[in-house]
Design an enzyme around this catalytic site. Structure first.
Site, PDB file in Angstrom:
ATOM      1  N   SER A 261       0.819  -1.207   0.000  1.00 35.52           N
ATOM      2  CA  SER A 261       0.000   0.000   0.000  1.00 35.52           C
ATOM      3  C   SER A 261       0.861   1.268   0.000  1.00 35.52           C
ATOM      4  O   SER A 261       1.715   1.418  -0.863  1.00 35.52           O
ATOM      5  CB  SER A 261      -0.939  -0.060   1.200  1.00 35.52           C
ATOM      6  OG  SER A 261      -2.116   0.622   0.912  1.00 35.52           O
ATOM      7  N   HIS A 402      -7.721  -5.710  -0.188  1.00 32.49           N
ATOM      8  CA  HIS A 402      -6.475  -4.949  -0.033  1.00 32.49           C
ATOM      9  C   HIS A 402      -5.725  -5.502   1.185  1.00 32.49           C
ATOM     10  O   HIS A 402      -6.153  -5.305   2.321  1.00 32.49           O
ATOM     11  CB  HIS A 402      -6.888  -3.488   0.201  1.00 32.49           C
ATOM     12  CG  HIS A 402      -5.762  -2.538   0.333  1.00 32.49           C
ATOM     13  ND1 HIS A 402      -4.972  -2.178  -0.731  1.00 32.49           N
ATOM     14  CD2 HIS A 402      -5.289  -1.845   1.405  1.00 32.49           C
ATOM     15  CE1 HIS A 402      -4.067  -1.296  -0.322  1.00 32.49           C
ATOM     16  NE2 HIS A 402      -4.233  -1.087   0.971  1.00 32.49           N
TER      17      HIS A 402
HETATM   18  C1  GCU Z   1      -5.403   4.784   1.773  1.00 33.24           C
HETATM   19  C2  GCU Z   1      -4.802   5.569   0.631  1.00 33.24           C
HETATM   20  C3  GCU Z   1      -3.981   4.687  -0.301  1.00 33.24           C
HETATM   21  C4  GCU Z   1      -2.989   3.889   0.486  1.00 33.24           C
HETATM   22  C5  GCU Z   1      -3.654   3.160   1.622  1.00 33.24           C
HETATM   23  C6  GCU Z   1      -2.689   2.462   2.592  1.00 33.24           C
HETATM   24  O1  GCU Z   1      -6.371   3.910   1.288  1.00 33.24           O
HETATM   25  O2  GCU Z   1      -5.837   6.219  -0.054  1.00 33.24           O
HETATM   26  O3  GCU Z   1      -3.304   5.459  -1.272  1.00 33.24           O
HETATM   27  O4  GCU Z   1      -2.292   3.005  -0.359  1.00 33.24           O
HETATM   28  O5  GCU Z   1      -4.387   4.071   2.424  1.00 33.24           O
HETATM   29  O6  GCU Z   1      -1.534   2.769   2.644  1.00 33.24           O
HETATM   30  O7  GCU Z   1      -3.164   1.637   3.353  1.00 33.24           O
END
Ligand code: GCU
Length: 425
Positions: A261, A402
């Site tokens: 992420s 995710h």
């Molecule tokens: C949020 C953000 C993302 C990121 C994510 C994370 O969802 O919008 O860009 O990748 O957090 O790091 O968990």
């Protein structure tokens, strides 16, 4: 009455000032705008690169400079004079006796500024230095395992709230990320694993650049082309690689950098800026990571800049709701890693991160890999969930949310073994 009216007023002003506020993210392929992807071989000042040598002499430096200036921001160069690594704790009885576990304290300006606690696992009984995975974690090293031996992270961690009892919270999270870090599986395959908490390097909130590594090297607010937090984290990864370089049980020439992420955005940028990382892995990194910005699918440049103003530099804000004006896209970030190995993974339900855009970045980085006669992904469309494609560039789409799971790691381990000469057993 008044608060509701006030809220409505704030909403209207926000909507007028910023057209994408209140708009839902686009998840409709038919509504992806028409866009033009820059050819990674065309130089920003004109002309086209035709060989690996020209790429190294002109293409790579120009592309790196452009992406650095317009997005992640310039970071300090190299290992600082006050860099220090101290072995703090060690046990040779970790994971039921299968591993050596150590904690190192890494500082950047003698005893000033943050001291990063790097957790290192080494497989026991390895003959000679072993290859390693290096990645940052979100909420502290103690999240990797239930074992009370690991020092809890009491600094800035993602998700911490003001005024809470940090120690109680850190303890409550012990072992909470074990599923994301299958330590035994990694060690059984002959690798070491090193990690540290990202907030230890730079806090994950807009702190006016007062904490973390920024004030050690930048006075006050960074200039529009200077480093944001993703760059600070990437710089921190390079310093952790410096630390690994001084540990005789680790082969620092065979290190794979990995991140999930926001930390996947970070591992890509670390891999692009520091050629010592031989394999680069991005797990569900999405917008500002592997996903093409110009598709404006799921999270967009405007949204990410408003929610996380500290991640990228000042210049990147120019492209809020103006992705078409970006003079580059994220396939060029991937291309900066060539000819080294890069692997991108998406998840079917992680539409916010735009799985298709993540796949397309790897696909469209290929012209640069071609200069080195490196094999392509072997497909031109995203593979079915669960199937891993590619050799030097790799990709898979996992069914599910995710996250990072042992299924992702299974693909990463196979890919890294293929791409590092002496990797694993
Ligand atoms: C949020 C953000 C993302 C990121 C994510 C994370 O969802 O919008 O860009 O990748 O957090 O790091 O968990």
């Amino acid at each position: 009455m008044l608060p509701a009216r006030l809220l409505a007023f704030v909403f209207v002003v926000a909507a007028l000032c910023c057209p994408s506020y209140g708009q839902r993210a686009n998840y409709d392929e038919a509504k992806v705008p028409e866009f033009h992807l820059p050819d990674p071989l065309v130089l920003p000042e004109g002309g086209r690169v035709a060989s690996a040598r020209e790429w190294e002499e002109k293409g790579r430096p120009a592309t790196l400079k452009l992406i650095e200036r317009e997005m992640y921001g310039r970071m300090p160069v190299g290992k600082p004079a006050g860099f220090k690594v101290v072995l703090d704790r060690e046990t040779s009885d970790a994971l039921g006796g299968k591993a050596v576990r150590r904690e190192y304290l890494v500082s950047f300006a003698e005893d000033k500024g943050p001291r990063v606690r790097m957790l290192l696992y080494l497989p026991k009984g390895a003959k000679g230095p072993v290859p390693a995975f290096l990645g940052l974690n979100f909420r502290g090293n103690q999240c990797l395992e239930k074992d009370p031996w690991i020092t809890p992270e009491l600094g800035y961690v993602v998700g911490s709230r003001k005024g809470e009892d940090r120690r109680a919270r850190a303890e409550a999270m012990r072992g909470s990320a074990a599923g994301r870090w299958p330590v035994e599986m990694i060690l059984e395959q002959g690798f070491a694993l090193a990690t540290a908490c990202c907030g230890n390097i730079d806090p994950d909130f807009h702190d006016g650049w007062k904490n973390g590594v920024h004030p050690l090297f930048t006075e006050g607010e960074p200039a529009p082309d200077e480093w944001g937090t993703v760059s600070a984290w990437a710089w921190g990864l390079s310093r952790l690689l410096d630390a690994l370089d001084g540990i005789k049980e680790v082969n620092a020439e065979e290190v794979a950098v990995i991140g999930h992420s926001r930390l996947g955005k970070t591992s890509l940028w670390a891999g692009a800026t520091d050629p010592r990382f031989k394999v680069v892995i991005s797990n569900n990194s999405g917008c500002g990571g592997a996903a093409l910005s110009k598709r404006a699918y799921g999270e967009t440049v405007g949204r990410i800049n408003r929610s996380f103003p500290h991640w990228f530099n000042g210049n990147f804000k120019k492209y809020n709701e103006k992705e078409e004006a970006l003079p580059f896209d994220q396939h060029q970030l991937i291309a900066l890693i060539a000819p080294r190995a890069v692997y991108v993974a998406s998840a079917t339900e992680d539409r916010w991160a735009d799985p298709t855009g993540e796949f397309l970045s790897v696909l469209h980085a290929q012209p640069v890999y071609d200069l080195y006669q490196k094999k392509s992904l072997g497909v031109i469309e995203s593979p079915a969930p669960g199937q891993s494609v590619g050799t030097v560039t790799g990709y898979h789409l996992r069914a599910g949310k995710h996250d990072v799971t042992p299924e992702d790691w299974k693909h990463y381990l196979a890919f890294v073994k293929r791409n590092l000469q002496k990797a694993g057993k």
